[in-house]
Design a protein around this motif. Structure first.
Motif, short mmCIF file in Angstrom:
data_model
loop_
_atom_site.label_atom_id
_atom_site.label_comp_id
_atom_site.label_asym_id
_atom_site.label_seq_id
_atom_site.Cartn_x
_atom_site.Cartn_y
_atom_site.Cartn_z
N ARG A 1 0.83 -1.22 0.00
CA ARG A 1 0.00 0.00 0.00
C ARG A 1 0.86 1.26 0.00
O ARG A 1 0.61 2.20 -0.76
N SER A 2 1.89 1.28 0.85
CA SER A 2 2.75 2.47 0.92
C SER A 2 3.55 2.66 -0.36
O SER A 2 3.72 3.78 -0.83
N ILE A 3 4.04 1.56 -0.92
CA ILE A 3 4.81 1.64 -2.17
C ILE A 3 3.93 2.22 -3.28
O ILE A 3 4.34 3.13 -4.01
N ALA A 4 2.72 1.69 -3.40
CA ALA A 4 1.80 2.17 -4.44
C ALA A 4 1.55 3.67 -4.28
O ALA A 4 1.59 4.43 -5.24
N ALA A 5 1.32 4.11 -3.04
CA ALA A 5 1.00 5.51 -2.79
C ALA A 5 2.19 6.43 -2.98
O ALA A 5 2.04 7.59 -3.34
#
Lengths: 255, 255
Positions: free
Chosen positions: B131-135
């Protein structure tokens, strides 16, 4: 009251403000098993049968030289503040970094940075936030007793043993406390996905309290009315939000 | 091979490289219920009884116009690659951002920033990292098939629906891939609590892959032998480490 009396009173008051009471048989057993958690006093209901887990709890308390007190079920419910779920067992933990927000020094130092939580109910997230706050070195976490997960066993576990190291300021209602902090010269910065300022670029001036809202609903209306600035974390790939514990860490380590 | 043939071959190869197969009755049902997850094909064993959850799964696939194929138990085990746990059900997801690390453009752009995971086995943490990587908008996550949690239902859930938006490069063995990346001019920065450089101050130059190790053991010996620089996050209050998903976010949002 003599000066000595008043000093004793202050010390005793501070001692009780730093007290966190956990309850329930398994949670208390686990808290006692964690040598890092400074346990102060064990409370047992007279009505408990002295076998199985109750015997283990008492043996562990004895081994760690923790005082045990016995109470009626009613008196125990007053101690645990949750007679329905205490299972006749409560344990007072004495957390050095756990304090009333009213004890924050006056005037607030210019580099005062607080992270306040508005209705964060997931204990795993709260535990991770406690861990990041402790590691980051910011002034502290502002944790209202109304609306957030309480500092119970799931939080202790998710904090990976850092709960007793973390600077945590407790208060009752968040909006009231934010108003008081504003009156003391503190700016209120709320996180919102719709904000135009980027958290990553914004620079705080003077004492600042960041407020993180509930993952699905954001900050409450009462809190957003007190906001001086609204900040967003820029998102890519169409992602709408970050995990709240991740957002908390980005704020805490910004400084 | 004609040019057209070779283009078709490339397109087909790319299509299969972006495929992620999940298995098990409940996981497949949940994946089908998530309309955000682009499901491509449902696989069922002939031996399944057509009742209860199997009937629900097939009805949902029909409703979403997803093709269903029937196989012998042995053929299904080859598709799921886990005959012991597939329960006769597998589902191919087609993730637009899921690719072989070999497809990374040549030469590597100077602002290429990868986050590689070395033996991260907790699916909740992996989901939060996705999730953090995508964001964050960094180049991507480098996820080895050996040693890390696989992209199963727990990861999908913890990623809060971002798995299909995230740039994820898969590889087999992390050390081999890091060697190849180094040969292509990429620097390897490993996170370690004992490092003397601070992650918060260090500035990368040229393509960089950050490597995060297992929460209890850190990066493996083979990986640390490939490290060009070792970075730490400064800790306060005697805290020893951060949650690995928090560390991942601090790296990803550093840029």
């Amino acid at each position: 009251m003599t000066q000595q009396d008043s000093e004793q009173y202050r010390a005793r008051k501070q001692f009780y403000e730093q007290m966190l009471t956990v309850y329930g048989r398994k949670p208390v057993l686990e808290a006692l098993q964690d040598e890092n958690l400074p346990a102060y006093r064990l409370h047992l209901a007279d009505s408990n049968r002295k076998d199985g887990i109750i015997r283990d709890i008492q043996a562990l308390a004895d081994k760690r030289n923790i005082e045990t007190q016995f109470h009626s079920r009613e008196a125990l419910a007053r101690i645990s503040r949750n007679g329905k779920q205490d299972q006749g067992v409560a344990l007072d933990l004495q957390l050095p970094g756990y304090r009333d927000i009213k004890t924050l020094s006056e005037p607030l130092p210019g580099d005062c940075r607080l992270l306040a939580l508005d209705r964060i109910t997931n204990p795993q997230n709260l535990g991770m936030i406690v861990r990041s706050i402790a590691a980051s070195g910011i002034t502290g976490l502002l944790l209202p007793k109304t609306g957030c997960a309480s500092l119970g066993p799931l939080v202790i576990k998710a904090s990976a043993g850092t709960l007793f190291k973390a600077p945590i300021y407790h208060c009752q209602e968040l909006p009231d406390t934010l108003s008081t902090l504003k009156a003391r010269g503190c700016r209120v910065a709320t996180l919102s996905s719709h904000a135009s300022h980027s958290l990553l670029e914004w620079q705080p001036e003077g004492p600042t309290v960041y407020v993180l809202g509930n993952e699905t609903e954001g900050v409450s209306r009462k809190v957003s009315q007190l906001s001086d600035v609204s900040l967003a974390i820029p998102m890519h790939n169409g992602v709408e939000s970050l995990n709240v514990a991740v957002t908390a860490a980005l704020i805490a380590f910004k400084h």
